[in-house]
Motif scaffolding. Sequence first.
Motif, PDB file in Angstrom:
ATOM      1  N   ARG A 197      40.615  69.910  35.573  1.00  0.00           N
ATOM      2  CA  ARG A 197      41.564  70.830  36.234  1.00  0.00           C
ATOM      3  C   ARG A 197      42.053  70.240  37.561  1.00  0.00           C
ATOM      4  O   ARG A 197      43.215  70.413  37.943  1.00  0.00           O
ATOM      5  N   ILE A 198      41.158  69.542  38.251  1.00  0.00           N
ATOM      6  CA  ILE A 198      41.555  68.910  39.515  1.00  0.00           C
ATOM      7  C   ILE A 198      42.551  67.772  39.231  1.00  0.00           C
ATOM      8  O   ILE A 198      43.547  67.611  39.934  1.00  0.00           O
ATOM      9  N   ALA A 199      42.306  67.032  38.156  1.00  0.00           N
ATOM     10  CA  ALA A 199      43.246  65.962  37.786  1.00  0.00           C
ATOM     11  C   ALA A 199      44.632  66.560  37.505  1.00  0.00           C
ATOM     12  O   ALA A 199      45.661  66.017  37.925  1.00  0.00           O
ATOM     13  N   ARG A 200      44.636  67.718  36.839  1.00  0.00           N
ATOM     14  CA  ARG A 200      45.917  68.393  36.564  1.00  0.00           C
ATOM     15  C   ARG A 200      46.602  68.821  37.866  1.00  0.00           C
ATOM     16  O   ARG A 200      47.819  68.736  38.009  1.00  0.00           O
ATOM     17  N   HIS A 201      45.791  69.261  38.820  1.00  0.00           N
ATOM     18  CA  HIS A 201      46.288  69.650  40.145  1.00  0.00           C
ATOM     19  C   HIS A 201      47.088  68.492  40.768  1.00  0.00           C
ATOM     20  O   HIS A 201      48.154  68.699  41.350  1.00  0.00           O
ATOM     21  N   TYR A 202      46.596  67.270  40.627  1.00  0.00           N
ATOM     22  CA  TYR A 202      47.312  66.120  41.198  1.00  0.00           C
ATOM     23  C   TYR A 202      48.639  65.884  40.484  1.00  0.00           C
ATOM     24  O   TYR A 202      49.636  65.545  41.101  1.00  0.00           O
ATOM     25  N   ARG A 203      48.642  66.098  39.175  1.00  0.00           N
ATOM     26  CA  ARG A 203      49.897  65.934  38.433  1.00  0.00           C
ATOM     27  C   ARG A 203      50.904  66.996  38.859  1.00  0.00           C
ATOM     28  O   ARG A 203      52.054  66.709  39.151  1.00  0.00           O
ATOM     29  N   GLU A 204      50.424  68.259  38.939  1.00  0.00           N
ATOM     30  CA  GLU A 204      51.345  69.369  39.183  1.00  0.00           C
ATOM     31  C   GLU A 204      51.811  69.442  40.635  1.00  0.00           C
ATOM     32  O   GLU A 204      52.963  69.708  40.913  1.00  0.00           O
ATOM     33  N   ARG A 205      50.874  69.234  41.571  1.00  0.00           N
ATOM     34  CA  ARG A 205      51.207  69.418  42.988  1.00  0.00           C
ATOM     35  C   ARG A 205      51.886  68.214  43.599  1.00  0.00           C
ATOM     36  O   ARG A 205      52.718  68.335  44.487  1.00  0.00           O
TER      37      ARG A 205
END
Length: 378
Positions: A73-81
């Motif tokens: 989920r944190i990895a996704r945070h980097y993609r999205e943010r």
Amino acid sequence: MSRRGAAVDPFIVMDVMAAAAEKEAVGERVVHLEVGQPSTAAPRMAIAAAHAALDADRLGYVAALGLPALRERIARHYRERYGVAVPVERIVVTTGSSGGFPLAFLAAFDAGERIALAAPGYPAYRNVLAALNLEAVDLPTTAEDRFQPTAEALERAGPISGLIVASPSNPTGTMVTPAELKRLAEWCHARGVRLVSDEIYHGIVYEGETATAAAFSSSAIVLNSFSKYFSMTGWRVGWLVLPEELVRPVERLSQNLFISVPTLSQHVALAAMECRDELDGHVRRYRANRDLLMAGLPATGLDRLTPAQGAFYLYADVGHLTNDSREFCARMLREAGVATTPGVDFDRARGARTLRISFAGSPEEMEETVRRLRAWRR
Ligand SMILES: Cc1ncc(COP(=O)(O)O)c(C=O)c1O
């Protein structure tokens, strides 16, 4: 006692907190502007996730690098943010960002190495470095540079192995621009200097843009946490984004130092990442508080304020009112019932002329502060 143990300074703000508690014990009301944490609990949905996890999960040890779902989920945070692809393997969950400090410093630096950091800055950096036999090298910053390190200041610092940058900063709330962060990252990368980017106040931003050092350098270490934007100080969860070669050393250190990060807290952190509406509401309140103090404090004599671009702190130059910020803060607490943090906590050389005001509380508390300080200074 070891020399290392003796070298670690206390947090002077703890003295302010103790004096405030004494006042409250005899029934006096204190406005707390000394504490560096949100005045709110974890988001409601995250608390619900805590209840569910208590019922459903054994909550034993988990992998030292963190719950796989949270790392994903944190990895996704980097993609999205940030639009940055960070492989999940490079993300490590830690016990708050504080738990990330010793892991990162031990994995990246050898005893005796010199690590540069801005003064004023968050005191634990230098205290943890000292405890690990690393040398903190102060970069005295100025309001003109928004209290952030510059490549020019680094050239003057002599040989260094690391640089710690915090944007938005504690205690000043100031930021480096994405272009400046890129320049610092490239400066470090080209010289084999390890950049450590403390991004704990990302998400609490009023002006300007935040970029992550992970976008600019594969050798940088990023520190982050659920404590500030996610309003989860006491749950003690943070994370690191590591260069590939440091993941395994950090895993081994983490296994031995901590075994794993509190499992319940990791479930709660995962749920908190879906609670942006509630959390953005806190940021809107911080912004209103900031505006209220920026407008109201000048009439109290506290008129040399650094406008915070992010975080929830105003750094005040009180050099025209005192040359002993510790005594000044103690007197403000005693006579006006307003608790703030003396600048000596953040800048040993120049902090006798500054103080930090935290505006993480309620708008009513900010109004009360202005009222009390106006009456005090009259
Ligand atoms: C700049 C900065 N970094 C790190 C921390 C540590 O926070 P935590 O260990 O709760 O993540 C703080 C806490 O105030 C901070 O201000």
